[in-house]
Design a protein around this motif. Structure first.
Motif, mmCIF file in Angstrom:
data_model
loop_
_atom_site.group_PDB
_atom_site.id
_atom_site.type_symbol
_atom_site.label_atom_id
_atom_site.label_comp_id
_atom_site.label_asym_id
_atom_site.label_seq_id
_atom_site.Cartn_x
_atom_site.Cartn_y
_atom_site.Cartn_z
ATOM 1 N N LYS A 1 -37.609 -16.846 5.893
ATOM 2 C CA LYS A 1 -38.823 -17.612 5.475
ATOM 3 C C LYS A 1 -38.499 -18.627 4.694
ATOM 4 N N ASP A 2 -37.654 -18.185 3.525
ATOM 5 C CA ASP A 2 -37.204 -19.187 2.676
ATOM 6 C C ASP A 2 -36.229 -20.167 2.994
ATOM 7 N N THR A 3 -35.193 -19.725 3.888
ATOM 8 C CA THR A 3 -34.270 -20.772 4.440
ATOM 9 C C THR A 3 -34.870 -21.520 5.666
ATOM 10 N N LEU A 4 -35.975 -21.051 6.246
ATOM 11 C CA LEU A 4 -36.796 -21.941 7.151
ATOM 12 C C LEU A 4 -37.456 -22.984 6.404
ATOM 13 N N ILE A 5 -38.022 -22.741 5.374
ATOM 14 C CA ILE A 5 -38.725 -23.905 4.558
ATOM 15 C C ILE A 5 -37.944 -24.871 4.179
ATOM 16 N N LYS A 6 -36.653 -24.713 3.661
ATOM 17 C CA LYS A 6 -35.809 -25.378 3.194
ATOM 18 C C LYS A 6 -35.128 -26.372 4.352
ATOM 19 N N GLY A 7 -35.060 -26.011 5.452
ATOM 20 C CA GLY A 7 -34.265 -26.568 6.567
ATOM 21 C C GLY A 7 -35.472 -27.429 6.988
ATOM 22 N N ALA A 8 -36.917 -26.895 7.110
ATOM 23 C CA ALA A 8 -37.705 -27.774 7.394
ATOM 24 C C ALA A 8 -38.146 -29.003 6.643
ATOM 25 N N THR A 9 -38.021 -28.736 5.331
ATOM 26 C CA THR A 9 -38.417 -29.818 4.459
ATOM 27 C C THR A 9 -37.407 -30.842 4.471
ATOM 28 N N TYR A 10 -36.049 -30.612 4.806
ATOM 29 C CA TYR A 10 -34.961 -31.718 5.056
ATOM 30 C C TYR A 10 -35.193 -32.495 6.276
ATOM 31 N N LEU A 11 -35.667 -31.853 7.354
ATOM 32 C CA LEU A 11 -35.987 -32.551 8.714
ATOM 33 C C LEU A 11 -37.376 -33.300 8.646
ATOM 34 N N GLN A 12 -38.320 -32.750 7.583
ATOM 35 C CA GLN A 12 -39.479 -33.700 7.847
ATOM 36 C C GLN A 12 -39.369 -34.903 7.187
ATOM 37 N N LYS A 13 -38.381 -35.154 6.156
ATOM 38 C CA LYS A 13 -38.250 -36.461 5.501
ATOM 39 C C LYS A 13 -37.227 -37.396 6.516
ATOM 40 N N MET A 14 -37.809 -38.503 6.536
ATOM 41 C CA MET A 14 -37.235 -39.525 7.688
ATOM 42 C C MET A 14 -36.300 -40.571 6.971
ATOM 43 N N ASN A 15 -36.120 -40.445 5.597
ATOM 44 C CA ASN A 15 -35.430 -41.345 4.862
ATOM 45 C C ASN A 15 -33.963 -40.839 4.699
ATOM 46 N N HIS A 16 -33.009 -41.769 4.822
ATOM 47 C CA HIS A 16 -31.522 -41.515 4.832
ATOM 48 C C HIS A 16 -30.951 -42.779 4.124
ATOM 49 N N ASN A 17 -29.659 -42.383 3.743
ATOM 50 C CA ASN A 17 -28.713 -43.627 3.362
ATOM 51 C C ASN A 17 -27.475 -43.689 4.057
ATOM 52 N N ILE A 18 -27.054 -44.731 4.087
ATOM 53 C CA ILE A 18 -25.724 -44.982 4.691
ATOM 54 C C ILE A 18 -24.793 -45.843 3.776
ATOM 55 N N ALA A 19 -23.844 -45.115 2.977
ATOM 56 C CA ALA A 19 -22.875 -45.708 2.145
ATOM 57 C C ALA A 19 -21.573 -46.050 2.674
ATOM 58 N N PHE A 20 -21.202 -47.362 2.422
ATOM 59 C CA PHE A 20 -20.151 -47.814 2.719
ATOM 60 C C PHE A 20 -18.773 -47.798 1.785
ATOM 61 N N ILE A 21 -17.814 -47.191 1.960
ATOM 62 C CA ILE A 21 -16.671 -47.135 0.799
ATOM 63 C C ILE A 21 -15.390 -47.622 1.387
ATOM 64 N N GLY A 22 -14.889 -48.020 0.403
ATOM 65 C CA GLY A 22 -13.347 -48.787 0.958
ATOM 66 C C GLY A 22 -12.805 -49.610 -0.205
ATOM 67 N N PRO A 23 -11.432 -49.691 0.008
ATOM 68 C CA PRO A 23 -10.816 -50.551 -1.272
ATOM 69 C C PRO A 23 -11.214 -51.936 -1.254
ATOM 70 N N ILE A 24 -10.947 -52.471 -2.466
ATOM 71 C CA ILE A 24 -11.216 -53.953 -2.368
ATOM 72 C C ILE A 24 -10.607 -54.897 -1.611
ATOM 73 N N GLY A 25 -11.303 -55.840 -1.134
ATOM 74 C CA GLY A 25 -10.394 -56.853 -0.351
ATOM 75 C C GLY A 25 -10.568 -56.468 1.146
ATOM 76 N N VAL A 26 -11.203 -55.282 1.557
ATOM 77 C CA VAL A 26 -11.060 -54.795 2.797
ATOM 78 C C VAL A 26 -11.929 -55.538 3.895
ATOM 79 N N GLY A 27 -12.831 -56.211 3.270
ATOM 80 C CA GLY A 27 -14.004 -56.792 4.126
ATOM 81 C C GLY A 27 -15.167 -56.034 4.200
#
Length: 730
Positions: free
Chosen positions: A126-152
């Protein structure tokens, strides 16, 4: 169907269904047998009559809406254990199943006659189900771009996400990005692009202490160069290019260009200010006065249509002003938010924020990047030049993920974005030495090459995409990157389905003595494993070894110089963070064999025909072990940082290290020697960290496993004695 507070969201969805069909409200009203005004009020959320709402839904269904019937069923569903998700949540079906499973679990647990081992197992599910469901209920996500300087990186994500001024406002297509671009060293801090009510820029200022340290570095560097007549080089002490530029703008000390006898000359007013100052302290004081920090209190800037600028043009120009320290009432930012109305609405149902991280200039394992790599809601895109792919930074961070906290690289968490320039792809050659016929073939050649290289380093499975900003369509590239979210969410979805199935199996077979006996047998065998594998193997290397290795590999002495002036804790090189990384890396190496043995042990049990009824329980034990390992490694990393943070920050060793500057070549080596001596003298800290690591092992790994044994063991008898495990047949 819904209470009054939900009518507005229901109405908005009905309006969306109608718009997707290309219908007018009048046409829908006719089909529904209602006045147009009633349909309008339904879509505004003003109508509370369930009968009228259902008429509209039935009409939409009849007119061909692909969603109306499903939405009518969805809205009628009762949600008792979980908050109702968005109708368009891609994992809605999974969440509905999880809701049903949680309801069944509540009924099961309400009956106190259920066997104790089964109750405890179901409670854990039950506890694990609630944690997983809480993650999936949210529709917000980030996409982070990482790279060296000058790469474009900034240019690439600007074209990918349409962060561009109109073509008519730029002389060349490459000049259209809203984010400031250049030859590297242009973006002063992390930049977030997110949806908002109107066009604007919001910033979090650099903390006062950090700003003063930065200006002190600038002053110390300029003083050393101008007073000691040092020749400028990569080893000259200095702040980053972007910080140098911002400090000069904020203090009015920008270099001025003039032409003399046909030659361009630059005049640096800092030279005169240094000459007019009796000491470095006076020079620094005058810089602070010229920056006028007390008046720099503005945190938000909003677009005003009265400027008659295109909104994106305003964002571009204002961002450059903030990024370069050219606004008199704005301080140096620690991070900047670009707020764009409707940003991401064309990207699907997810609410996505884009993060342009500060470029990697030297050390790639940074605390700010670690936060992105560990955040379960953030997908990470490693940016690299096409010819350099996968790139030093990408390799370093992929290895860091694998070696420090056992993060798989093939779960959708990360991908590689190669940014080719004109003709680079077509210069690729196949095995026969023939060049690519077009860009697509060149991309395929490069992808095969990168995949082979990463597979040789045990880093196979990282998705790779290519994007030439001047010629490629951004839509398929963006879709490929967004697929990371689908893979991340699908991983959680699969776990939830397995959990629901495991819980259902236990509840359906709760009266079967064979199930109870199988679980007791699993408990006995797991207990045997823990009895023979109780302790964490001996330490393989000291936590501070990672910090010393990083210091010795620093490319620019100025990076280490800045860290020594901050007692080792600087955003570009945080020695304490590296100690934590070293502690986690050692803990991972030490625990590898233990977890591998457990995995094999569980596999043998699952293959035992006599334990088939407990197969799903064994699967959940394996997943639980993975979770305990993650928690253990993260806790050890925090412990390593906390054990060393205060003693190291208060040690005079940093004064000695900073004093090594100016003594000729070999600055990094001398600093490493000083620190190594200090670390070796503090055996008490090594022992303290080792004791904490062993305690964390017992608390976060062994104890949860022993709880699993207790949960599945036979019940306690009325006399308080534990019934012995059944004897296995020879």
């Amino acid at each position: 169907m819904a209470d009054q507070t939900e009518n507005a969201s229901h109405g908005a969805l009905l309006g969306r269904f109608r718009s997707e069909l290309g219908l007018t409200q009048a046409a829908l009203a006719t089909e529904a047998g209602l006045d147009q005004s009633r349909v309008s009020r339904v879509e505004k959320g003003e109508i509370t009559s369930q009968a009228e709402v259902e008429k509209v839904l039935d009409a939409l269904t009849a007119l061909g809406s692909p969603h109306a019937r499903g939405y009518k069923e969805f809205a009628a569903r009762e949600w008792a254990s979980l908050p109702p998700p968005s109708f368009f949540n891609p994992q809605r079906a999974c969440l509905e199943i999880a809701e049903e499973a949680l309801g069944n679990i509540e009924v099961f647990l309400a009956d106190e006659s259920r066997p104790w081992p089964l109750r405890r197992q179901i409670e854990r599910h039950k506890d694990t189900l609630i944690k997983g469901a809480t993650y999936l209920q949210k529709m917000n996500h980030n996409i982070a771009f990482i790279g060296p300087i000058g790469v474009g990186k900034s240019t690439g994500l600007s074209f990918l996400f349409d962060l561009l001024v109109p073509p008519t406002l730029a002389s060349k297509p490459i000049d259209r990005p809203v984010l400031e671009t250049g030859a590297g060293g242009t973006t002063i801090c992390e930049v977030h692009v997110k949806r908002g009510p109107e066009f604007g820029i919001s910033l979090l200022p650099l903390p006062d202490s950090d700003l003063r340290d930065l200006v002190s570095d600038f002053c110390a560097a300029r003083w050393a160069v101008l007073k000691n007549e040092l020749k400028e080089s990569v080893d000259t002490p200095n702040v980053s290019r972007e910080h140098d530029r911002a400090i000069r703008n904020m203090s009015g000390l920008t270099r001025r260009r003039s032409t003399k006898e046909g030659k361009i000359e630059y005049f640096d007013p800092v030279t005169d200010l240094v000459a007019a100052s009796a000491s470095e302290d006076e020079f620094r004081t005058r810089i602070f006065e010229m920056m006028n920090l007390p008046d720099r209190t503005r945190r938000e800037l909003w677009y005003d249509s009265a400027t008659r600028q295109h909104p994106m043009e305003w964002v571009m120009k204002t961002f450059r002003e903030v990024n370069n320290g050219r606004l008199p009432d704005v301080s140096l930012p620690a991070n900047i938010d670009l707020i764009i109305p409707d940003f991401g609405r064309s990207f699907g149902e997810m609410e996505i924020s884009v993060i342009d991280t500060k470029g990697v200039d030297d050390v790639s394992v940074r605390e700010d990047l670690d936060l992105r790599l560990k955040d379960p809601r953030t997908a990470v895109v490693f940016c690299t030049r096409f010819n350099d792919a996968p790139g030093v930074t990408t390799r370093s961070l992929l290895q860091h993920m694998q070696q420090t906290y056992s993060e798989p690289v093939n779960t959708g968490k990360v991908s590689i974005l190669a940014l080719p320039r004109a003709d680079e792809a077509r210069a690729m050659k196949d095995d026969a030495g023939d060049v690519a016929m077009d860009d697509a073939e060149g991309y395929a050649f490069k992808q095969m090459q990168v995949e082979n290289e990463l597979a040789g380093e045990d880093l196979a499975g990282v998705p790779m995409v290519f994007f030439n900003v001047q010629s490629d369509d951004p839509a398929p590239v963006r879709e490929a990157l967004f697929n990371q979210f689908n893979r991340m969410r699908s991983t959680v979805e699969t776990r939830l389905f397995d959990l629901c199935a495991a819980a259902d199996e236990v509840m359906k077979n709760h009266e079967a003595q064979a199930l109870v006996a199988a679980m007791e047998e699993v408990a006995e065998r797991l207990n045997s494993f823990l009895e023979t594998h109780p302790t964490l193997p001996a330490r393989e290397r000291h936590a501070y070894t990672e910090a010393l290795t990083t210091i010795r590999s620093v490319r620019y002495a100025a990076t280490l110089w800045a860290a020594t002036r901050r007692n080792g804790e600087w955003s570009g090189l945080n020695v304490v963070h590296n100690i934590g990384v070293g502690a986690a890396k050692d803990a991972r190496q030490r625990s590898d064999r233990w977890f591998s043995s457990l995995k094999d042990y569980l596999a043998v049990m699952k293959g035992d025909e006599g334990l088939q009824l407990a197969a799903k329980t064994i699967d959940q034990m394996g997943r639980g072990a993975i979770a305990t390992r993650t928690a253990f490694l993260e806790a050890v990393q925090r412990a390593g940082m906390e054990v060393y943070r205060e003693p190291l920050s208060q040690s005079p060793v940093w004064g000695q290290c900073a004093g090594e500057w100016g003594a000729g070549p070999g600055f990094t080596g001398r600093v490493a020697v000083n620190l190594e001596k200090w670390f070796e003298q503090r055996a008490d800290l090594k022992d303290k960290l080792e004791d904490i690591t062993k305690t964390l092992w017992d608390q976060l790994v062994i104890a949860p496993m022993r709880r699993l044994v207790a949960e599945n063991a036979p019940e306690v008898s009325p006399t308080g004695n534990v019934i012995k495990f059944p004897t296995r047949a020879a």
